[in-house]
Write a protein that holds these residues in place. Structure first.
Motif, PDB file in Angstrom:
ATOM      1  N   HIS A 110       0.864  -1.185   0.000  1.00 45.50           N
ATOM      2  CA  HIS A 110       0.000   0.000   0.000  1.00 45.50           C
ATOM      3  C   HIS A 110       0.905   1.241   0.000  1.00 45.50           C
ATOM      4  O   HIS A 110       1.782   1.356   0.849  1.00 45.50           O
ATOM      5  CB  HIS A 110      -0.891   0.016   1.232  1.00 45.50           C
ATOM      6  CG  HIS A 110      -1.788  -1.186   1.348  1.00 45.50           C
ATOM      7  ND1 HIS A 110      -3.113  -1.178   0.961  1.00 45.50           N
ATOM      8  CD2 HIS A 110      -1.535  -2.453   1.786  1.00 45.50           C
ATOM      9  CE1 HIS A 110      -3.629  -2.364   1.164  1.00 45.50           C
ATOM     10  NE2 HIS A 110      -2.702  -3.169   1.668  1.00 45.50           N
ATOM     11  N   TYR A 111       0.702   2.135  -0.954  1.00 50.22           N
ATOM     12  CA  TYR A 111       1.503   3.363  -0.971  1.00 50.22           C
ATOM     13  C   TYR A 111       0.608   4.573  -0.702  1.00 50.22           C
ATOM     14  O   TYR A 111      -0.582   4.579  -1.015  1.00 50.22           O
ATOM     15  CB  TYR A 111       2.266   3.520  -2.287  1.00 50.22           C
ATOM     16  CG  TYR A 111       1.414   3.635  -3.533  1.00 50.22           C
ATOM     17  CD1 TYR A 111       0.840   4.848  -3.920  1.00 50.22           C
ATOM     18  CD2 TYR A 111       1.211   2.526  -4.355  1.00 50.22           C
ATOM     19  CE1 TYR A 111       0.082   4.955  -5.076  1.00 50.22           C
ATOM     20  CE2 TYR A 111       0.463   2.616  -5.517  1.00 50.22           C
ATOM     21  CZ  TYR A 111      -0.103   3.832  -5.867  1.00 50.22           C
ATOM     22  OH  TYR A 111      -0.863   3.931  -7.003  1.00 50.22           O
ATOM     23  N   SER A 112       1.212   5.566  -0.073  1.00 45.83           N
ATOM     24  CA  SER A 112       0.481   6.790   0.258  1.00 45.83           C
ATOM     25  C   SER A 112       1.424   7.979   0.129  1.00 45.83           C
ATOM     26  O   SER A 112       2.652   7.822   0.104  1.00 45.83           O
ATOM     27  CB  SER A 112      -0.109   6.718   1.664  1.00 45.83           C
ATOM     28  OG  SER A 112       0.914   6.497   2.625  1.00 45.83           O
ATOM     29  N   LEU A 113       0.845   9.156   0.079  1.00 49.47           N
ATOM     30  CA  LEU A 113       1.604  10.386  -0.142  1.00 49.47           C
ATOM     31  C   LEU A 113       1.796  11.113   1.182  1.00 49.47           C
ATOM     32  O   LEU A 113       0.849  11.308   1.939  1.00 49.47           O
ATOM     33  CB  LEU A 113       0.860  11.270  -1.128  1.00 49.47           C
ATOM     34  CG  LEU A 113       1.656  12.299  -1.942  1.00 49.47           C
ATOM     35  CD1 LEU A 113       2.744  11.623  -2.750  1.00 49.47           C
ATOM     36  CD2 LEU A 113       0.721  13.072  -2.855  1.00 49.47           C
ATOM     37  N   LEU A 114       3.033  11.502   1.456  1.00 46.29           N
ATOM     38  CA  LEU A 114       3.341  12.293   2.655  1.00 46.29           C
ATOM     39  C   LEU A 114       3.808  13.667   2.214  1.00 46.29           C
ATOM     40  O   LEU A 114       4.771  13.789   1.458  1.00 46.29           O
ATOM     41  CB  LEU A 114       4.440  11.610   3.486  1.00 46.29           C
ATOM     42  CG  LEU A 114       4.146  10.215   4.024  1.00 46.29           C
ATOM     43  CD1 LEU A 114       5.354   9.689   4.781  1.00 46.29           C
ATOM     44  CD2 LEU A 114       2.930  10.227   4.935  1.00 46.29           C
ATOM     45  N   GLN A 115       3.133  14.695   2.681  1.00 45.73           N
ATOM     46  CA  GLN A 115       3.520  16.063   2.354  1.00 45.73           C
ATOM     47  C   GLN A 115       4.573  16.538   3.351  1.00 45.73           C
ATOM     48  O   GLN A 115       4.407  16.379   4.560  1.00 45.73           O
ATOM     49  CB  GLN A 115       2.307  16.997   2.391  1.00 45.73           C
ATOM     50  CG  GLN A 115       1.267  16.683   1.333  1.00 45.73           C
ATOM     51  CD  GLN A 115       1.772  16.948  -0.076  1.00 45.73           C
ATOM     52  OE1 GLN A 115       2.726  17.699  -0.266  1.00 45.73           O
ATOM     53  NE2 GLN A 115       1.128  16.336  -1.067  1.00 45.73           N
TER      54      GLN A 115
END
Length: 351
Positions: free
Chosen positions: A165-170
């Motif tokens: 599972h990939y997600s975006l970190l700002q």
């Protein structure tokens, strides 16, 4: 498991060479089926070539998984995903699904089937995983890109494969990037030894060595096994609670560099040769103890004060009166130096 084929006898999967010979003999018989299988695999993966790099633009959450997950993945497959965040300041986080299983490692090395995570800049491999005993921990990219590579050879595919599972970190532009922390297992013996010596409890040591599975390791340490049988096993010292490593650490600290009571002579301490004090000696806290656990590259390690306080003590002082007319007796306050904190300080010859 044993197999017999045209006079070959072997164990599968322990003997990969025997299995290879069997497969090579049957290439002519199964080439047509094999071609159909590989064609389906390529079409299913959406990849036109086994070495093709698939670029994914990351704008939110998503998943990457081995073909046919959670079922057995195909043989002879190489897939590379390049995940690219939409902005330079973004970072990509990867989290592995608990369902994880690829072909087991050989001699502790993932040689055959594996999934690998790499930093595109510099080609630094963050990790390569296989087997099914431990699920890889979360991974975060240092930049706005990250590579995921899956490879399987022609033998022993496994299941369920993997799902990431990939997600975006700002990340705020003004926030400096945290320095990269080298995993404990990659550090030299000297560096690791000094780091471990600085911890106060067994739990802190285990968290440092294996932050993702330290509790499991703590449990395993106290399970007696027949693979490691020594005197402590036969004397039943391996059971939990009998040996308290934290207590052993505290016992050492009692005799190491710490503030402790010392008896000092007031005349010598105050450098007074013209007076007599009663009591003539007082107890003060001064640094003492051994520094055997000082840095390995220190030639002269001394127990020195790092925090000092002045304390006043009321005593009787006797002095000869001028002209020899007896003794002058007064109560007076003397201030003595007390050491409240101590540390082993390296005093090398070059200092």
């Amino acid at each position: 498991m044993y197999c017999t084929h045209h006079g070959w006898h072997c164990v599968i999967p322990a003997n990969r060479k025997c299995y290879q010979n069997i497969l090579h003999e049957s290439v002519a018989e199964s080439s047509h089926i094999s071609k159909i299988h590989h064609a389906n695999t390529k079409e299913q993966n959406g990849v036109h070539d086994s070495q093709h790099e698939k670029i994914l633009s990351v704008t939110g959450d998503g998943i990457i998984q081995s073909p046919d997950f959670p079922n057995t993945y195909p043989r002879n497959t190489v897939i590379v995903w390049r995940l690219v965040a939409v902005t330079e300041s973004s970072r990509i986080q990867l989290t592995f699904d608990p369902r994880f299983g690829l072909e087991d490692a050989e001699d502790g090395i993932c040689k055959y089937d594996y999934v690998e995570v790499e930093e595109p800049v510099g080609g630094v491999v963050l990790g390569r995983w296989c087997g099914s005993e431990m699920v890889p921990g979360p991974q975060v990219s240092k930049g706005n890109q990250i590579l995921i590579r899956f490879a399987s050879d022609e033998y022993f595919p496994s299941d369920p494969g993997f799902c990431i599972h990939y997600s975006l970190l700002q990340q705020r532009q003004s926030e400096p990037e945290a320095p990269a922390v080298m995993p404990a297992w990659m550090q030299s013996v000297d560096v690791l030894s000094e780091a471990v010596a600085g911890f106060s409890t067994m739990e802190e040591v285990m968290k440092y060595l294996e932050p993702e599975r330290w509790q499991v390791d703590m449990e395993d340490l106290y399970k007696p096994t027949w693979q490691v049988v020594g005197k402590s096993f036969f004397h039943q010292k391996k059971s939990r609670g009998v040996v308290d490593l934290n207590l052993l650490r505290e016992e050492v600290r009692l005799y190491s560099c710490t503030p402790r009571n010392f008896s000092v002579s007031l005349r010598e301490e105050l450098k007074r040769t013209d007076a007599i004090f009663w009591p003539s000696c007082l107890l003060v806290k001064r640094c003492g103890g051994n520094c055997a656990c000082c840095s390995h590259n220190c030639y002269d390690c001394q127990c020195s004060p790092t925090k000092v306080a002045k304390k006043y003590h009321e005593v009787l002082m006797l002095k000869h009166r001028a002209g020899g007319r007896g003794l002058q007796k007064t109560l007076t306050d003397v201030h003595l130096e007390h050491h409240e904190e101590c540390s082993c300080v390296c005093k090398n010859d070059s200092d």
